[in-house]
Design a protein around this motif. Structure first.
Motif, PDB file in Angstrom:
ATOM      1  N   TYR A 158      17.327 -42.699  20.679  1.00  0.00           N
ATOM      2  CA  TYR A 158      16.333 -41.780  20.664  1.00  0.00           C
ATOM      3  C   TYR A 158      16.241 -41.426  19.692  1.00  0.00           C
ATOM      4  N   PHE A 159      16.924 -41.975  18.356  1.00  0.00           N
ATOM      5  CA  PHE A 159      16.530 -42.785  17.404  1.00  0.00           C
ATOM      6  C   PHE A 159      15.786 -43.822  16.853  1.00  0.00           C
ATOM      7  N   LYS A 160      15.610 -45.297  17.902  1.00  0.00           N
ATOM      8  CA  LYS A 160      14.744 -46.069  18.561  1.00  0.00           C
ATOM      9  C   LYS A 160      13.212 -45.763  18.584  1.00  0.00           C
ATOM     10  N   HIS A 161      13.066 -44.744  19.554  1.00  0.00           N
ATOM     11  CA  HIS A 161      12.158 -44.115  20.398  1.00  0.00           C
ATOM     12  C   HIS A 161      11.572 -43.453  19.208  1.00  0.00           C
ATOM     13  N   LEU A 162      12.161 -42.635  18.110  1.00  0.00           N
ATOM     14  CA  LEU A 162      11.612 -41.879  16.496  1.00  0.00           C
ATOM     15  C   LEU A 162      10.890 -42.386  16.206  1.00  0.00           C
ATOM     16  N   VAL A 163      11.428 -44.209  16.250  1.00  0.00           N
ATOM     17  CA  VAL A 163      11.152 -44.815  14.725  1.00  0.00           C
ATOM     18  C   VAL A 163       9.596 -45.354  15.351  1.00  0.00           C
ATOM     19  N   GLU A 164       9.824 -45.970  16.676  1.00  0.00           N
ATOM     20  CA  GLU A 164       8.056 -46.094  17.319  1.00  0.00           C
ATOM     21  C   GLU A 164       7.127 -45.117  17.506  1.00  0.00           C
ATOM     22  N   ALA A 165       7.579 -43.841  17.572  1.00  0.00           N
ATOM     23  CA  ALA A 165       6.374 -42.666  17.241  1.00  0.00           C
ATOM     24  C   ALA A 165       5.815 -43.158  16.515  1.00  0.00           C
ATOM     25  N   MET A 166       6.461 -42.993  15.301  1.00  0.00           N
ATOM     26  CA  MET A 166       5.677 -42.715  13.516  1.00  0.00           C
ATOM     27  C   MET A 166       5.480 -44.306  13.395  1.00  0.00           C
ATOM     28  N   VAL A 167       5.865 -44.915  13.972  1.00  0.00           N
ATOM     29  CA  VAL A 167       5.083 -46.637  13.374  1.00  0.00           C
ATOM     30  C   VAL A 167       4.127 -46.896  14.022  1.00  0.00           C
ATOM     31  N   MET A 168       4.215 -45.971  15.190  1.00  0.00           N
ATOM     32  CA  MET A 168       2.429 -46.374  17.011  1.00  0.00           C
ATOM     33  C   MET A 168       1.803 -45.629  16.551  1.00  0.00           C
ATOM     34  N   ALA A 169       1.947 -44.293  15.703  1.00  0.00           N
ATOM     35  CA  ALA A 169       1.280 -42.814  14.963  1.00  0.00           C
ATOM     36  C   ALA A 169      -0.086 -43.030  15.185  1.00  0.00           C
ATOM     37  N   ASP A 170      -1.089 -42.939  15.695  1.00  0.00           N
ATOM     38  CA  ASP A 170      -2.571 -42.925  15.829  1.00  0.00           C
ATOM     39  C   ASP A 170      -2.944 -42.841  14.180  1.00  0.00           C
ATOM     40  N   ASP A 171      -4.592 -43.558  13.733  1.00  0.00           N
ATOM     41  CA  ASP A 171      -4.695 -43.439  12.395  1.00  0.00           C
ATOM     42  C   ASP A 171      -4.050 -43.139  11.681  1.00  0.00           C
ATOM     43  N   ALA A 173      -0.918 -42.071  10.719  1.00  0.00           N
ATOM     44  CA  ALA A 173      -0.531 -41.001  10.122  1.00  0.00           C
ATOM     45  C   ALA A 173       1.036 -41.521  10.150  1.00  0.00           C
ATOM     46  N   TYR A 174       2.326 -42.568  10.820  1.00  0.00           N
ATOM     47  CA  TYR A 174       3.160 -42.786  10.247  1.00  0.00           C
ATOM     48  C   TYR A 174       4.471 -41.833  10.344  1.00  0.00           C
ATOM     49  N   CYS A 175       4.197 -40.908  11.078  1.00  0.00           N
ATOM     50  CA  CYS A 175       5.397 -39.814  11.279  1.00  0.00           C
ATOM     51  C   CYS A 175       4.606 -39.199  12.618  1.00  0.00           C
ATOM     52  N   ILE A 176       5.973 -37.764  13.252  1.00  0.00           N
ATOM     53  CA  ILE A 176       5.510 -37.235  13.999  1.00  0.00           C
ATOM     54  C   ILE A 176       5.966 -35.441  14.339  1.00  0.00           C
ATOM     55  N   SER A 177       5.255 -34.803  14.441  1.00  0.00           N
ATOM     56  CA  SER A 177       5.979 -33.204  14.452  1.00  0.00           C
ATOM     57  C   SER A 177       6.975 -33.156  15.108  1.00  0.00           C
ATOM     58  N   ALA A 229       6.674 -32.796   9.829  1.00  0.00           N
ATOM     59  CA  ALA A 229       6.577 -33.286  10.293  1.00  0.00           C
ATOM     60  C   ALA A 229       7.879 -34.627   9.779  1.00  0.00           C
ATOM     61  N   TYR A 230       8.528 -35.243  10.821  1.00  0.00           N
ATOM     62  CA  TYR A 230       8.953 -36.206  10.526  1.00  0.00           C
ATOM     63  C   TYR A 230       8.482 -37.985   9.480  1.00  0.00           C
ATOM     64  N   SER A 231       9.104 -38.135   8.889  1.00  0.00           N
ATOM     65  CA  SER A 231       8.776 -39.936   8.836  1.00  0.00           C
ATOM     66  C   SER A 231       9.918 -40.598   7.639  1.00  0.00           C
ATOM     67  N   LEU A 232       9.497 -42.416   8.147  1.00  0.00           N
ATOM     68  CA  LEU A 232      10.147 -42.577   7.199  1.00  0.00           C
ATOM     69  C   LEU A 232      10.775 -42.374   5.824  1.00  0.00           C
TER      70      LEU A 232
END
Length: 295
Positions: free
Chosen positions: A102-115, A117-121, A167-170
């Motif tokens: 789950y951690f790795k999945h969230l990291v990918e979602a943050m890094v790949m976020a559109d525009d 954004a480097y985060c996920i809600s 929003a969660y970010s690294l």
């Protein structure tokens, strides 16, 4: 490791392990307290020597103190990191294989976020529990309730930061400890500050889409402080501090994961032109429910 360490080294290391990430001011205060406990003279000028000595001793066990500046405040920070950056195994201590996926999945979602954004809600992070798979492609079972608890734990362990808008970010710990993994796994998505050359997930970018210039807020402030007319350090066009990387603390991230499209390289600028480039990233990210490209 222990043979060359005094009680001062051991006590400082023990305290650093429990904290992992500190401002340099907090680390100096810790050093002062340890000196007091071990009855060693405290001299602030000796702190750099202490860190160097400890890194020499920690090298054999793949640990290292790394120094940087906080992405948001610019304050000097120091982190005790695992140097085995080829993998995210260092995160696994205390986490199950499911939690690590789950951690790795969230990291990918943050890094790949559109525009960029480097985060996920928080809403998107919980929604993603149904999309986790192992490296073999097998579904991973994680309830949303367990995910909520786990997200709080990632924040408490200083892997993620949670903004005022949820929003969660690294965190700086993640950026320092996982820098090799991030750069090698997400080579096209990870950006570096044009001035300090550190990874950047929060800051400013050039308004020219093909320009590679990216600046931390504190780096931009220092660079532009004596300029009457701010111009990009790379392409020399006018610089606007309103075009952001990452989101402001009060800006909501999209409620569903929106991954950026693959960038097309530009021979002159070396950077790619992202589809949907926005003049104001906060406004673009605010269209939470109307515009959501499901992964």
């Amino acid at each position: 490791m222990a043979s060359g360490f005094t009680n001062l080294h051991r006590l400082f290391l023990q305290a650093a392990i429990s904290r992992r990430l500190m401002t340099e001011a907090a680390a100096l205060e810790l050093y002062s307290q340890v000196c007091n406990l071990t009855e060693e003279p405290f001299d602030q000028d000796n702190f750099t020597d202490l860190i160097t000595q400890m890194n020499e001793g920690l090298n054999s066990v793949e640990l290292e103190f790394r120094r940087s500046q906080d992405e948001v405040t610019g304050a000097p920070v120091i982190a005790l990191t695992n140097t085995n950056g080829q993998k995210t195994a260092q995160v696994a201590t205390g986490y199950s294989s499911t939690e690590l996926e789950y951690f790795k999945h969230l990291v990918e979602a943050m890094v790949m976020a559109d525009d960029e954004a480097y985060c996920i809600s928080s809403t998107a992070a919980l929604h993603e529990t149904g999309n986790i798979k192992t490296s073999e492609g097998k579904p991973v079972t994680l309830t949303k309730r367990d995910a909520e608890v786990l997200l709080d734990r990632f924040v408490a362990d200083k892997w993620f930061i949670r903004s005022g808008a949820g929003a969660y970010s690294l965190s700086m710990r993640a950026l320092l400890e996982l820098q090799t993994y991030l750069k090698e796994t997400y080579e096209e998505q990870i950006q570096e500050c044009t001035l300090c050359m550190e990874i950047i997930t929060k800051g400013q970018r050039c308004q020219v889409a093909a320009c590679a210039a990216r600046l931390h807020h504190h780096c931009a402030s220092q660079y532009f402080k004596n300029m009457n007319n701010k111009v990009c350090p790379t392409c020399h066009t006018n610089w606007s501090d309103k075009i952001l990387i990452g989101l402001s603390d009060r800006t909501s991230a999209p409620s569903k994961v929106r991954k950026r499209r693959q960038r097309k390289t530009n021979g002159a600028g070396g950077e790619a032109n992202n589809e949907g480039e926005a003049d104001n990233q906060g406004e673009a990210a605010g269209d939470n429910d109307e515009e959501s490209d499901e992964e």
